[in-house]
Design a protein around this motif. Structure first.
Motif, PDB file in Angstrom:
ATOM      1  N   ALA A  51       0.845  -1.212   0.067  1.00 33.34           N
ATOM      2  CA  ALA A  51      -0.188  -0.073  -0.027  1.00 33.34           C
ATOM      3  C   ALA A  51       0.926   1.446  -0.087  1.00 33.34           C
ATOM      4  O   ALA A  51       2.011   1.245   0.294  1.00 33.34           O
ATOM      5  CB  ALA A  51      -0.979   0.128   1.219  1.00 33.34           C
ATOM      6  N   THR A  52       0.217   2.395  -0.215  1.00 32.75           N
ATOM      7  CA  THR A  52       0.831   3.730  -0.109  1.00 32.75           C
ATOM      8  C   THR A  52       0.328   4.502   1.046  1.00 32.75           C
ATOM      9  O   THR A  52      -0.819   4.124   1.625  1.00 32.75           O
ATOM     10  CB  THR A  52       0.634   4.578  -1.354  1.00 32.75           C
ATOM     11  N   ILE A  53       1.174   5.133   1.677  1.00 28.57           N
ATOM     12  CA  ILE A  53       0.770   6.052   2.852  1.00 28.57           C
ATOM     13  C   ILE A  53      -0.020   7.354   2.124  1.00 28.57           C
ATOM     14  O   ILE A  53       0.733   8.031   1.564  1.00 28.57           O
ATOM     15  CB  ILE A  53       1.877   6.271   3.490  1.00 28.57           C
ATOM     16  N   LEU A  54      -1.147   7.105   2.362  1.00 29.70           N
ATOM     17  CA  LEU A  54      -2.003   8.328   1.692  1.00 29.70           C
ATOM     18  C   LEU A  54      -2.154   9.595   2.813  1.00 29.70           C
ATOM     19  O   LEU A  54      -1.907  10.532   2.035  1.00 29.70           O
ATOM     20  CB  LEU A  54      -3.625   7.941   1.508  1.00 29.70           C
ATOM     21  N   GLU A  55      -2.294   9.196   3.867  1.00 26.72           N
ATOM     22  CA  GLU A  55      -2.306  10.309   4.844  1.00 26.72           C
ATOM     23  C   GLU A  55      -1.414  10.074   6.202  1.00 26.72           C
ATOM     24  O   GLU A  55      -1.570   8.738   6.356  1.00 26.72           O
ATOM     25  CB  GLU A  55      -3.813  10.822   5.282  1.00 26.72           C
ATOM     26  N   VAL A 100       1.321   6.698  15.883  1.00 23.07           N
ATOM     27  CA  VAL A 100       1.146   7.427  14.584  1.00 23.07           C
ATOM     28  C   VAL A 100      -0.022   6.935  14.007  1.00 23.07           C
ATOM     29  O   VAL A 100       0.056   5.759  13.620  1.00 23.07           O
ATOM     30  CB  VAL A 100       2.119   7.548  13.513  1.00 23.07           C
ATOM     31  N   SER A 101      -1.005   7.712  13.552  1.00 21.50           N
ATOM     32  CA  SER A 101      -2.341   7.125  12.886  1.00 21.50           C
ATOM     33  C   SER A 101      -2.039   7.550  11.508  1.00 21.50           C
ATOM     34  O   SER A 101      -1.290   8.476  11.066  1.00 21.50           O
ATOM     35  CB  SER A 101      -3.490   7.746  13.301  1.00 21.50           C
ATOM     36  N   ALA A 102      -2.782   6.649  10.510  1.00 17.74           N
ATOM     37  CA  ALA A 102      -2.644   7.154   9.063  1.00 17.74           C
ATOM     38  C   ALA A 102      -3.533   6.404   8.197  1.00 17.74           C
ATOM     39  O   ALA A 102      -4.544   5.579   8.811  1.00 17.74           O
ATOM     40  CB  ALA A 102      -1.193   6.282   8.555  1.00 17.74           C
ATOM     41  N   THR A 103      -3.789   6.613   7.072  1.00 17.96           N
ATOM     42  CA  THR A 103      -4.585   5.970   6.112  1.00 17.96           C
ATOM     43  C   THR A 103      -3.652   5.504   5.208  1.00 17.96           C
ATOM     44  O   THR A 103      -2.933   6.034   4.331  1.00 17.96           O
ATOM     45  CB  THR A 103      -5.561   7.166   5.538  1.00 17.96           C
ATOM     46  N   LEU A 104      -3.956   4.057   4.775  1.00 17.72           N
ATOM     47  CA  LEU A 104      -3.383   3.474   3.759  1.00 17.72           C
ATOM     48  C   LEU A 104      -4.149   3.309   2.528  1.00 17.72           C
ATOM     49  O   LEU A 104      -5.278   2.913   2.865  1.00 17.72           O
ATOM     50  CB  LEU A 104      -2.661   2.047   4.238  1.00 17.72           C
ATOM     51  N   SER A 105      -3.587   3.196   1.273  1.00 16.40           N
ATOM     52  CA  SER A 105      -4.199   2.944  -0.040  1.00 16.40           C
ATOM     53  C   SER A 105      -3.631   1.586  -0.708  1.00 16.40           C
ATOM     54  O   SER A 105      -2.464   1.828  -0.853  1.00 16.40           O
ATOM     55  CB  SER A 105      -4.264   4.278  -0.874  1.00 16.40           C
ATOM     56  N   PHE A 159      -8.942  -0.232  -1.909  1.00 14.46           N
ATOM     57  CA  PHE A 159      -9.409   0.264  -0.671  1.00 14.46           C
ATOM     58  C   PHE A 159      -8.301   1.000   0.262  1.00 14.46           C
ATOM     59  O   PHE A 159      -7.354   1.223  -0.190  1.00 14.46           O
ATOM     60  CB  PHE A 159      -9.865  -1.024   0.129  1.00 14.46           C
ATOM     61  N   GLU A 160      -8.894   1.959   1.028  1.00 12.76           N
ATOM     62  CA  GLU A 160      -8.339   2.480   2.023  1.00 12.76           C
ATOM     63  C   GLU A 160      -8.463   1.963   3.243  1.00 12.76           C
ATOM     64  O   GLU A 160      -9.593   1.484   3.776  1.00 12.76           O
ATOM     65  CB  GLU A 160      -8.838   4.215   1.895  1.00 12.76           C
ATOM     66  N   MET A 161      -7.553   1.945   4.205  1.00  7.56           N
ATOM     67  CA  MET A 161      -7.694   1.239   5.458  1.00  7.56           C
ATOM     68  C   MET A 161      -6.908   2.334   6.650  1.00  7.56           C
ATOM     69  O   MET A 161      -5.923   2.815   6.359  1.00  7.56           O
ATOM     70  CB  MET A 161      -7.028   0.109   5.502  1.00  7.56           C
ATOM     71  N   ALA A 162      -7.731   2.625   7.544  1.00 10.18           N
ATOM     72  CA  ALA A 162      -7.247   3.218   8.849  1.00 10.18           C
ATOM     73  C   ALA A 162      -6.070   2.221   9.526  1.00 10.18           C
ATOM     74  O   ALA A 162      -6.282   1.027   9.444  1.00 10.18           O
ATOM     75  CB  ALA A 162      -8.170   3.372   9.726  1.00 10.18           C
ATOM     76  N   ALA A 163      -5.013   2.895   9.843  1.00 15.69           N
ATOM     77  CA  ALA A 163      -3.831   2.302  10.114  1.00 15.69           C
ATOM     78  C   ALA A 163      -3.115   2.990  11.516  1.00 15.69           C
ATOM     79  O   ALA A 163      -3.127   4.237  11.547  1.00 15.69           O
ATOM     80  CB  ALA A 163      -2.762   2.059   9.215  1.00 15.69           C
ATOM     81  N   VAL A 193      -9.000  -1.189  12.774  1.00 18.14           N
ATOM     82  CA  VAL A 193      -7.842  -0.582  12.256  1.00 18.14           C
ATOM     83  C   VAL A 193      -6.805  -1.613  12.178  1.00 18.14           C
ATOM     84  O   VAL A 193      -6.597  -2.504  12.841  1.00 18.14           O
ATOM     85  CB  VAL A 193      -7.390   0.577  13.567  1.00 18.14           C
ATOM     86  N   PHE A 194      -5.759  -1.194  11.060  1.00 22.23           N
ATOM     87  CA  PHE A 194      -4.693  -2.281  10.835  1.00 22.23           C
ATOM     88  C   PHE A 194      -3.445  -1.718  11.663  1.00 22.23           C
ATOM     89  O   PHE A 194      -3.057  -0.534  11.704  1.00 22.23           O
ATOM     90  CB  PHE A 194      -4.360  -1.805   9.579  1.00 22.23           C
TER      91      PHE A 194
END
Length: 97
Positions: free
Chosen positions: A8-12, A26-31, A47-51, A87-88
């Protein structure tokens, strides 16, 4: 077993913060986007996933380049005790080939 591995890429990504117990997090959104075969038919999976990355890995994750492709390993858990949202939890990651 609860183990998940995907590219995945680190989207946010939020800034590094600390829990009340002093654990860095650290919280993030992965794509993710890939072609998968299901029942003999190719399909596009996106998909996008909270991580989140907690503890030692959080420092390295907070410095990772946004938009770069990484292979992530971790597990999935509820966001909190009363939530149904997942959450991942990132255990490790490396640059994808």
């Amino acid at each position: 077993m609860n183990q998940l591995q995907f590219v995945a890429t680190i989207l946010e990504r939020d800034v590094l913060r600390y829990t009340p117990a002093g654990v860095p997090i650290v919280s993030a959104t992965l794509s993710h986007s890939s072609q998968q075969v299901e029942a003999g038919v190719e399909r596009l999976v996106e998909f996008e996933m909270a991580a989140l990355a907690a503890g030692e890995i959080s420092g390295r994750f907070s410095r990772a380049e946004l938009g770069a492709v990484h292979q992530f390993t971790g597990f999935v858990a509820k966001k909190n005790r009363s939530s149904k949202a997942l959450v991942f939890h990132i255990i490790d990651f490396s640059a994808a080939a």
